[in-house]
Design a protein around this motif. Structure first.
Motif, mmCIF file in Angstrom:
data_model
loop_
_atom_site.group_PDB
_atom_site.id
_atom_site.type_symbol
_atom_site.label_atom_id
_atom_site.label_comp_id
_atom_site.label_asym_id
_atom_site.label_seq_id
_atom_site.Cartn_x
_atom_site.Cartn_y
_atom_site.Cartn_z
ATOM 1 N N ASP A 73 0.818 -1.219 0.000
ATOM 2 C CA ASP A 73 0.000 0.000 0.000
ATOM 3 C C ASP A 73 0.846 1.262 0.000
ATOM 4 N N GLY A 74 2.180 1.104 -0.057
ATOM 5 C CA GLY A 74 3.063 2.262 -0.054
ATOM 6 C C GLY A 74 3.515 2.672 1.331
ATOM 7 N N GLY A 75 2.856 2.160 2.365
ATOM 8 C CA GLY A 75 3.261 2.475 3.731
ATOM 9 C C GLY A 75 4.359 1.543 4.206
ATOM 10 N N LEU A 76 4.791 1.743 5.443
ATOM 11 C CA LEU A 76 5.847 0.910 6.001
ATOM 12 C C LEU A 76 5.271 -0.404 6.517
ATOM 13 N N VAL B 152 9.416 4.026 11.723
ATOM 14 C CA VAL B 152 7.998 3.717 11.910
ATOM 15 C C VAL B 152 7.191 5.006 11.854
ATOM 16 N N PRO B 153 5.884 4.918 11.564
ATOM 17 C CA PRO B 153 5.027 6.109 11.629
ATOM 18 C C PRO B 153 4.892 6.591 13.071
ATOM 19 N N PRO B 154 4.730 7.899 13.277
ATOM 20 C CA PRO B 154 4.517 8.409 14.637
ATOM 21 C C PRO B 154 3.333 7.737 15.306
ATOM 22 N N GLY B 155 3.521 7.364 16.551
ATOM 23 C CA GLY B 155 2.494 6.680 17.316
ATOM 24 C C GLY B 155 2.701 5.184 17.430
ATOM 25 N N THR B 156 3.682 4.643 16.703
ATOM 26 C CA THR B 156 3.883 3.191 16.675
ATOM 27 C C THR B 156 4.358 2.644 18.018
ATOM 28 N N GLY C 208 -2.610 6.664 5.648
ATOM 29 C CA GLY C 208 -3.738 6.605 6.580
ATOM 30 C C GLY C 208 -3.364 6.883 8.015
ATOM 31 N N HIS C 209 -2.084 7.197 8.289
ATOM 32 C CA HIS C 209 -1.676 7.434 9.672
ATOM 33 C C HIS C 209 -1.917 8.871 10.106
ATOM 34 N N ALA C 210 -2.322 9.739 9.208
ATOM 35 C CA ALA C 210 -2.555 11.130 9.577
ATOM 36 C C ALA C 210 -3.769 11.655 8.818
ATOM 37 N N ALA C 211 -4.422 12.659 9.418
ATOM 38 C CA ALA C 211 -5.587 13.229 8.765
ATOM 39 C C ALA C 211 -5.196 13.942 7.479
ATOM 40 N N ARG C 212 -3.988 14.474 7.449
ATOM 41 C CA ARG C 212 -3.557 15.219 6.266
ATOM 42 C C ARG C 212 -2.219 14.670 5.791
#
Length: 402
Positions: free
Chosen positions: A79-82, A110-114, A257-261
């Motif tokens: 999906d292009g994410g990590l 990792v994405p913030p919040g992981t 999808g990890h952030a609203a923007r």
């Protein structure tokens, strides 16, 4: 000798950490999470073994250390994410052996919040212990620049963000044994976002200079002279240089999808950088045409197929896509790289040039993709029939530049 430290994941993030720990006199245990691309020379391996490094014979050994650092790779997923699957596997393996008072640190990109929202739950569920109460949990972005002799783990500051202030201080005490400076972030999310900013800063600025390279070629302007002059400005500018594409292990993140923007600038930068291999092939075909030759049947020699100079690592190297596109045009490919004894593209071997100068003289076009230190670029520019320099490494006027 019992190990103080377990490095979980011996790829591009874990091996440098393990080397730094051994150099600092810390008995270190390495645990592999899968087929990882990190590598050591025989001399480096001998030094590490002599310094107290060993690989785990059993996951049970992870329960005997005071500090465990998860360095599992997080490649780009479909999906292009990590892809966090290796981090998850490492966490589950560690959790079953986790003891009270252990310090657990995540270094994987990792994405913030992981750390709080993903890793914490896995560790607590598998161990029955509470993060921030029974064991320490923190994040520290890996800052590895392979092959850089000026900045090593010892003189590169480490950023630490712990779940609690006690977690931060415990992680800081560990990294204080490895580096001259520890920087404390407010928490794990801030530390994770440091990595996001640093990675995206690189990709966005490379994209800018790559776009400038295309523009300057169209305008008949020498971009490398522009950069040389611009970098004399003592403030507000940092020099980046174009190339055939961006390789390496650092994956730019727009957060999806990890952030609203999402980060639109990062998305555009990735599109620009992804176009560079195609642009190199277009320039190669145009050069051949200008000299009365077609790409179909042309003998093309590729120099340097690793993602970075003076390393053997081929992770995400743009040389792969360039070779595929040249083959689709009907070119006859060969390659030379002092660090790559054999090379396959689409599971087919590419002939390796034994004599570099003879191969350059025989090729209709030679493309410099990576400027390894061993290359005599002045000599190559004399021997090659046509030389396309994608790195701006040859003397002015000695080759066609990107």
């Amino acid at each position: 000798m019992p190990a103080d430290l377990a490095v979980i994941g011996l790829g591009p993030y874990g091996l440098p950490l393990a080397q730094a720990a051994v150099a600092a006199g810390i008995p270190t245990l390495g645990y592999r999470t899968g087929p990882e691309s990190g590598s050591l020379s025989p001399a480096e391996l001998r030094r590490m073994l002599a310094g107290g490094f060993r690989t785990a014979a059993s996951p049970a050994e992870l329960g005997r250390v005071r500090t465990a650092v998860i360095c599992a790779p997080t490649p780009r997923g479909p999906d292009g994410g990590l892809d966090l699957s290796q981090v998850e596997a490492a966490a589950r393996t560690l959790a079953r052996r986790l003891r009270p008072h252990t310090t657990v640190i995540l270094e994987s990109p990792v994405p913030p919040g992981t750390t709080e929202g993903f890793l914490r739950g896995l560790l607590e569920e598998g161990s029955g212990l509470r993060a921030g109460h029974d064991f320490h949990l923190a994040y520290s972005p890996s800052r590895v620049d392979p092959g850089n002799r000026d900045f090593t783990p010892a003189n590169t500051p480490k950023v630490i963000g712990g779940l609690t202030s006690a977690c931060t201080e415990s992680a800081a005490a560990f990294y204080g044994r490895l580096t001259e400076k520890v920087v404390r972030a407010r928490g794990p999310r801030e530390a994770e976002t440091v990595r996001l900013l640093e990675t995206n800063f690189r990709h966005v600025n490379i994209a800018l200079v790559n776009e400038m390279a295309v523009l300057c070629h169209d305008l008949g302007v020498d971009l490398w002279d522009v950069v040389r002059c611009a970098e004399t400005k003592p403030f507000g500018f940092q020099a980046f240089r174009p190339g055939p594409g961006v390789g390496g292990h650092s994956v730019p993140q727009d957060l999806g999808g990890h952030a609203a923007r999402p980060l639109r600038m990062v998305e555009v930068a990735q599109q620009v950088n992804d176009q560079m291999p195609r642009y190199v092939v277009q320039r190669a075909a145009a050069l051949l045409n200008e000299h009365g030759k077609s790409a179909r049947g042309a003998r093309v020699l590729l120099l340097g197929v690793t993602y970075k100079a003076d390393l053997a690592d081929q992770q995400a190297t743009p040389a792969q896509e360039i070779a595929i596109r040249l083959s689709q045009l009907g070119a006859q490919l060969s390659y030379h790289d002092p660090h790559v004894p054999s090379w396959h593209v689409l599971d087919r071997p590419v002939p390796r040039a034994d004599s570099l100068y003879e191969a350059a003289a025989d090729a209709d076009l030679t493309i410099l993709l990576q400027q390894h230190r061993t290359y005599d670029l002045q000599g190559l520019s004399v021997k090659a029939q046509l030389l396309l320099d994608t790195r701006g490494a040859t003397p002015t006027g000695a080759a066609y530049r990107l």
